[in-house]
Structures are given as C-alpha cells and as structure tokens.
Write a protein that holds these residues in place. Structure first.
Motif, PDB file in Angstrom:
ATOM      1  N   TYR A 206      13.481  -5.180  -0.155  1.00 40.38           N
ATOM      2  CA  TYR A 206      13.144  -5.856   1.070  1.00 40.38           C
ATOM      3  C   TYR A 206      13.840  -7.285   0.916  1.00 40.38           C
ATOM      4  CZ  TYR A 206       9.755  -2.436   2.432  1.00 40.38           C
ATOM      5  OH  TYR A 206       8.965  -1.045   2.935  1.00 40.38           O
TER       6      TYR A 206
ATOM      7  N   PRO B  22      -1.529   1.717  -7.726  1.00 40.02           N
ATOM      8  CA  PRO B  22      -2.213   0.120  -7.325  1.00 40.02           C
ATOM      9  C   PRO B  22      -1.395  -0.271  -6.069  1.00 40.02           C
ATOM     10  CG  PRO B  22      -0.655  -0.250  -9.171  1.00 40.02           C
ATOM     11  CD  PRO B  22      -0.691   1.274  -9.042  1.00 40.02           C
ATOM     12  N   SER B  23      -2.104  -1.424  -5.348  1.00 45.80           N
ATOM     13  CA  SER B  23      -1.687  -2.036  -4.285  1.00 45.80           C
ATOM     14  C   SER B  23      -0.334  -2.727  -4.450  1.00 45.80           C
ATOM     15  CB  SER B  23      -2.609  -2.933  -3.740  1.00 45.80           C
ATOM     16  OG  SER B  23      -2.217  -3.748  -2.699  1.00 45.80           O
ATOM     17  N   GLY B  24       0.717  -2.412  -3.704  1.00 48.93           N
ATOM     18  CA  GLY B  24       1.965  -3.178  -3.768  1.00 48.93           C
ATOM     19  C   GLY B  24       2.652  -1.972  -4.537  1.00 48.93           C
ATOM     20  N   ALA B  25       2.635  -1.139  -4.952  1.00 52.66           N
ATOM     21  CA  ALA B  25       3.273  -0.227  -5.873  1.00 52.66           C
ATOM     22  C   ALA B  25       4.642   0.334  -5.358  1.00 52.66           C
ATOM     23  CB  ALA B  25       2.416   0.963  -6.386  1.00 52.66           C
ATOM     24  N   GLY B  26       4.300   0.446  -3.888  1.00 51.21           N
ATOM     25  CA  GLY B  26       5.716   1.041  -3.076  1.00 51.21           C
ATOM     26  C   GLY B  26       5.308   2.143  -2.476  1.00 51.21           C
ATOM     27  N   LYS B  27       4.345   2.649  -2.350  1.00 53.91           N
ATOM     28  CA  LYS B  27       3.533   3.999  -1.781  1.00 53.91           C
ATOM     29  C   LYS B  27       3.855   4.128  -0.230  1.00 53.91           C
ATOM     30  CE  LYS B  27      -0.627   3.237  -3.050  1.00 53.91           C
ATOM     31  NZ  LYS B  27      -0.450   1.961  -3.633  1.00 53.91           N
ATOM     32  N   THR B  28       3.538   2.983   0.529  1.00 60.30           N
ATOM     33  CA  THR B  28       3.845   3.265   1.830  1.00 60.30           C
ATOM     34  C   THR B  28       5.233   3.230   1.984  1.00 60.30           C
ATOM     35  OG1 THR B  28       1.752   2.213   2.311  1.00 60.30           O
ATOM     36  CG2 THR B  28       3.452   1.958   3.922  1.00 60.30           C
ATOM     37  N   THR B  29       6.073   2.366   1.459  1.00 59.70           N
ATOM     38  CA  THR B  29       7.582   2.080   1.600  1.00 59.70           C
ATOM     39  C   THR B  29       8.105   3.776   1.343  1.00 59.70           C
ATOM     40  OG1 THR B  29       7.786   0.107   0.722  1.00 59.70           O
ATOM     41  CG2 THR B  29       9.722   1.196   0.542  1.00 59.70           C
TER      42      THR B  29
ATOM     43  N   VAL C  57      12.124  -8.512  -2.642  1.00 55.54           N
ATOM     44  CA  VAL C  57      11.218  -7.475  -3.286  1.00 55.54           C
ATOM     45  C   VAL C  57      11.807  -6.116  -3.622  1.00 55.54           C
ATOM     46  CG1 VAL C  57       9.055  -6.175  -3.284  1.00 55.54           C
ATOM     47  CG2 VAL C  57       9.164  -8.419  -2.464  1.00 55.54           C
TER      48      VAL C  57
ATOM     49  N   ARG D 218       1.479  -5.051  -8.944  1.00 55.90           N
ATOM     50  CA  ARG D 218       2.175  -6.099  -8.728  1.00 55.90           C
ATOM     51  C   ARG D 218       1.570  -7.467  -8.423  1.00 55.90           C
ATOM     52  NH1 ARG D 218       7.552  -4.584  -6.635  1.00 55.90           N
ATOM     53  NH2 ARG D 218       6.960  -2.558  -6.341  1.00 55.90           N
TER      54      ARG D 218
ATOM     55  N   ALA E 127      11.061  -2.805  -3.888  1.00 57.67           N
ATOM     56  CA  ALA E 127       9.740  -1.995  -3.490  1.00 57.67           C
ATOM     57  C   ALA E 127       9.714  -0.563  -4.229  1.00 57.67           C
ATOM     58  CB  ALA E 127       9.412  -1.909  -1.978  1.00 57.67           C
TER      59      ALA E 127
ATOM     60  N   SER F 228      14.594  -9.799   2.679  1.00 59.92           N
ATOM     61  CA  SER F 228      14.040 -11.316   3.062  1.00 59.92           C
ATOM     62  C   SER F 228      12.990 -11.767   1.916  1.00 59.92           C
ATOM     63  CB  SER F 228      13.000 -10.961   4.469  1.00 59.92           C
ATOM     64  OG  SER F 228      12.261  -9.858   4.350  1.00 59.92           O
ATOM     65  N   GLU F 229      12.127 -10.729   1.335  1.00 63.09           N
ATOM     66  CA  GLU F 229      11.239 -11.370   0.318  1.00 63.09           C
ATOM     67  C   GLU F 229      11.878 -11.068  -1.109  1.00 63.09           C
ATOM     68  OE1 GLU F 229       8.347 -12.295   1.651  1.00 63.09           O
ATOM     69  OE2 GLU F 229       9.005 -11.635   3.285  1.00 63.09           O
TER      70      GLU F 229
ATOM     71  N   ARG G 100       7.542   5.677   4.466  1.00 63.23           N
ATOM     72  CA  ARG G 100       8.710   5.303   5.385  1.00 63.23           C
ATOM     73  C   ARG G 100      10.039   5.913   5.344  1.00 63.23           C
ATOM     74  NH1 ARG G 100       6.739  -0.703   5.064  1.00 63.23           N
ATOM     75  NH2 ARG G 100       4.852  -1.085   6.097  1.00 63.23           N
TER      76      ARG G 100
HETATM   77  P1  ADP Z   1       1.826   0.018  -1.367  1.00 65.13           P
HETATM   78  O1  ADP Z   1       1.765   0.958  -0.182  1.00 65.13           O
HETATM   79  O2  ADP Z   1       1.804   0.682  -2.714  1.00 65.13           O
HETATM   80  O3  ADP Z   1       0.882  -0.837  -1.378  1.00 65.13           O
HETATM   81  P2  ADP Z   1       4.034  -1.063  -0.247  1.00 65.13           P
HETATM   82  O4  ADP Z   1       5.028  -0.148  -0.140  1.00 65.13           O
HETATM   83  O5  ADP Z   1       3.541  -1.508   1.092  1.00 65.13           O
HETATM   84  O6  ADP Z   1       3.143  -0.931  -1.367  1.00 65.13           O
HETATM   85  O7  ADP Z   1       4.837  -2.354  -0.675  1.00 65.13           O
HETATM   86  C1  ADP Z   1       5.626  -2.514  -1.732  1.00 65.13           C
HETATM   87  C2  ADP Z   1       6.247  -3.912  -2.100  1.00 65.13           C
HETATM   88  O8  ADP Z   1       7.003  -4.236  -1.017  1.00 65.13           O
HETATM   89  C3  ADP Z   1       4.992  -4.964  -2.060  1.00 65.13           C
HETATM   90  O9  ADP Z   1       5.480  -6.044  -2.988  1.00 65.13           O
HETATM   91  C4  ADP Z   1       5.078  -5.547  -0.708  1.00 65.13           C
HETATM   92  O10 ADP Z   1       4.669  -6.753  -0.622  1.00 65.13           O
HETATM   93  C5  ADP Z   1       6.525  -5.535  -0.162  1.00 65.13           C
HETATM   94  N1  ADP Z   1       6.775  -5.049   1.120  1.00 65.13           N
HETATM   95  C6  ADP Z   1       6.456  -4.138   1.770  1.00 65.13           C
HETATM   96  N2  ADP Z   1       6.829  -4.088   3.147  1.00 65.13           N
HETATM   97  C7  ADP Z   1       7.614  -5.300   3.375  1.00 65.13           C
HETATM   98  C8  ADP Z   1       8.277  -5.536   4.357  1.00 65.13           C
HETATM   99  N3  ADP Z   1       8.270  -5.080   5.358  1.00 65.13           N
HETATM  100  N4  ADP Z   1       9.011  -6.879   4.039  1.00 65.13           N
HETATM  101  C9  ADP Z   1       8.998  -7.222   2.873  1.00 65.13           C
HETATM  102  N5  ADP Z   1       8.218  -6.981   1.757  1.00 65.13           N
HETATM  103  C10 ADP Z   1       7.625  -5.787   1.992  1.00 65.13           C
END
Ligand code: ADP
Length: 278
Positions: free
Chosen positions: A13, A39-46, A18, A251, A20, A15-16, A49
């Motif tokens: 990502y 854990p939260s922020g691990a990259g699972k939702t990413t 990160v 994270r 992921a 912009s941040e 997607r």
């Molecule tokens: P999880 O689902 O395991 O909690 P995410 O996939 O949501 O993890 O996020 C993985 C990392 O990417 C985290 O550090 C999160 O803050 C960052 N992140 C997720 N979505 C975005 C986004 N749209 N823009 C910037 N950073 C993102």
C-alpha cells in the motif's frame, strides 16, 4: 470445485508504505477447505482482495481454475467471479427487502441478471421459491422469508447472507471473517453450512479470527503474519509454540512487547486471537 494457486504474492500500500503481503505462495486443490488465520494487520483481508482481483498486485500470480486472474480479460474474469461466492463480515444485504428477496439475489450470480431482476420484480417461480426456501431452512431461517432483513438480528442477517450464497451455489467460497461479531450459535451454524458445502465438493477458503473454530472445522490451516505465510498444514501441527510464533508477529504490537513463551490454543481462542500480552 475450484483450484486456487497463489505464487509469490506481494502487495504494497504505497500511500502508507505498508508491505501487506510479502511473497505469499500456496496451492489449494479442488474440494479443499482451508482456514486462514493470523493476527490483526497480518494481511489476511488483503489476500482475499487479491484472490478476487479487487486491488492491484505488485508482483506474483493468482490462478483460479487455470485462469491467471491478473492477466485475464474481463470476459474470463467475469466467468471466474461468477463461480466465486463471497462472504464478508458486513453482509451487504438490502435491508429494505425481505429475507426471501435477499436470498433470491444469489441468483444474480448463477443465472442471467435479467432473470434475477425479473424474479424479484414479478415474483419467484415455484422452483426458484423452493431453492430459496431450502437455503433459508439450511441456515435456520425457516418461516422468516417475509421478514424484512432490517428486522433480523445480526446473527440472522449473517445467516441470511449465507442463504444467499447457497442460492448462488458457487464452486469456490471465499469468506472473510464471516462470523466476526455474531452470536456463537449463528457462528456454529455457519461453520456447519460451510462443512456441508465442502462435503458437496466446494472449495472453501475462510479467514477466521477465532482459532478454535478454525481448528474444529478446517483440515488445513494457513497462517499469515506480517505479510508472510508462516504456517501451512493440518491443525495437529499447529502447536502452542507455533501459535505463539504466529501471534508474536502482529504488526500492531509495540516494539517493547514480547510474546508469552507458551500460549495454549484454548486461551488464544478465548481471547479472540488478540496480541499476546506481556
Ligand atoms: P488483516 O486482514 O490480517 O487484519 P489487512 O490485510 O487488513 O490485515 O492489512 C494488512 C496491512 O495493510 C495492515 O498494516 C493495514 O494497516 C494495511 N492496509 C490494509 N488496507 C490498506 C489500505 N487500503 N491502505 C493502506 N494500508 C492498508
């Protein structure tokens, strides 16, 4: 039945700043049921997607049923997506419509859009109604077909989203935190439905916050921590030591936080997979 191959997935990502996902690879054969934990922020939702190509990918490859998702033209992409059933933490129901109408929306994924719209406007045919009512029954919503979705409880609404999935009848189910913040009995019911779908041959990939559910219902666990795949195997290999390693990598841990030397599975489950505390 669908196969899923992920090769060297890397997502940044920008912009941040990160990273992921950092080189995640796995292969899922048709008919497997896999829970993704971490854990939260691990990259699972990413990861979810990327498995539906809803965000760009830096490098790597996703193949679903032999189709390279990020190289596919829109025609191919559409045909792959129609075979995927998506479940989110937010159920995306049309709350003004009845449970029956919401479940019938699953037909948009499995028949022509025109037929689905006609069904909603003119009414369901006898056979369509039977399919939808059977789906409502499977998720424990028998007799609730005429109730507006907004009048259902949170757990019922999520079960309705699962009924919609059953009507869609996809080959591959991608579920991202499908039982987060709903009551335990609804969670169990949803897990049971996933189990039945898997027994019918559907491939299931389910991102779960609750490690106990993951261990109870899934024969294969993939763990992601800090964007990397850190475990891929059966629940029997997911020992307390391995779990400690996985959850130490969160994270959101502060720099001075250290994981407890041993965290039992039950305790992690009770804590809803929070970061290990000092
Ligand atoms: P999880 O689902 O395991 O909690 P995410 O996939 O949501 O993890 O996020 C993985 C990392 O990417 C985290 O550090 C999160 O803050 C960052 N992140 C997720 N979505 C975005 C986004 N749209 N823009 C910037 N950073 C993102």
């Amino acid at each position: 039945m669908s196969s899923v191959i992920a090769e060297g997935l890397r997502k940044v990502y920008r912009s941040e700043g990160v990273i992921a996902l950092d080189g995640v690879s796995f292969s899922i054969t048709p008919g497997e049921a896999v829970a993704v934990i971490g854990p939260s922020g691990a990259g699972k939702t990413t990861l979810f997607r990327i498995l539906t190509r809803t965000i760009p990918l830096e490098s790597g490859r996703v193949e679903i049923d032999g189709v390279d998702l990020y190289r596919a033209g829109y025609l191919f992409l559409g045909s792959v997506r129609r075979r995927i059933g998506l479940v989110y933490q937010r159920h995306n129901l049309v709350t003004e419509l009845s449970a029956l109408q919401n479940a019938a929306m699953g037909m948009i994924g499995c028949c022509s859009t025109w037929r689905a719209i006609k069904s909603l406007a003119v009414g369901l045919s006898g056979e369509e109604r039977r399919i939808v009512e059977e789906a409502l029954g499977k998720v424990g919503l028998t007799g609730k077909g005429e109730v507006r979705a907004s009048n259902l409880s949170g757990g019922e609404q999520q079960r309705l989203a699962i009924a919609r999935l059953l009507v869609q009848n996809p080959d591959l189910v991608l579920a991202d935190e499908p039982v987060a913040s709903i009551d335990p009995s609804s969670s169990q019911r949803i897990m049971e439905v996933f189990k039945e779908l898997n027994e019918e041959g559907k491939t299931i990939i389910c991102n779960l916050h609750d490690v106990e559910l993951a261990l109870s219902y899934f024969p294969r666990i993939i763990a992601i921590s800090q964007g990397r795949l850190v475990f891929d195997g059966p629940p029997s290999k997911l020992t307390a030591a391995v779990l400690t390693e996985i959850y130490r990598g969160g994270r959101e841990a502060h720099a001075d936080e250290t994981a407890e030397p041993c965290i039992c599975v039950e305790r992690l489950a009770r804590r809803g997979l929070e970061q290990p505390a000092n």
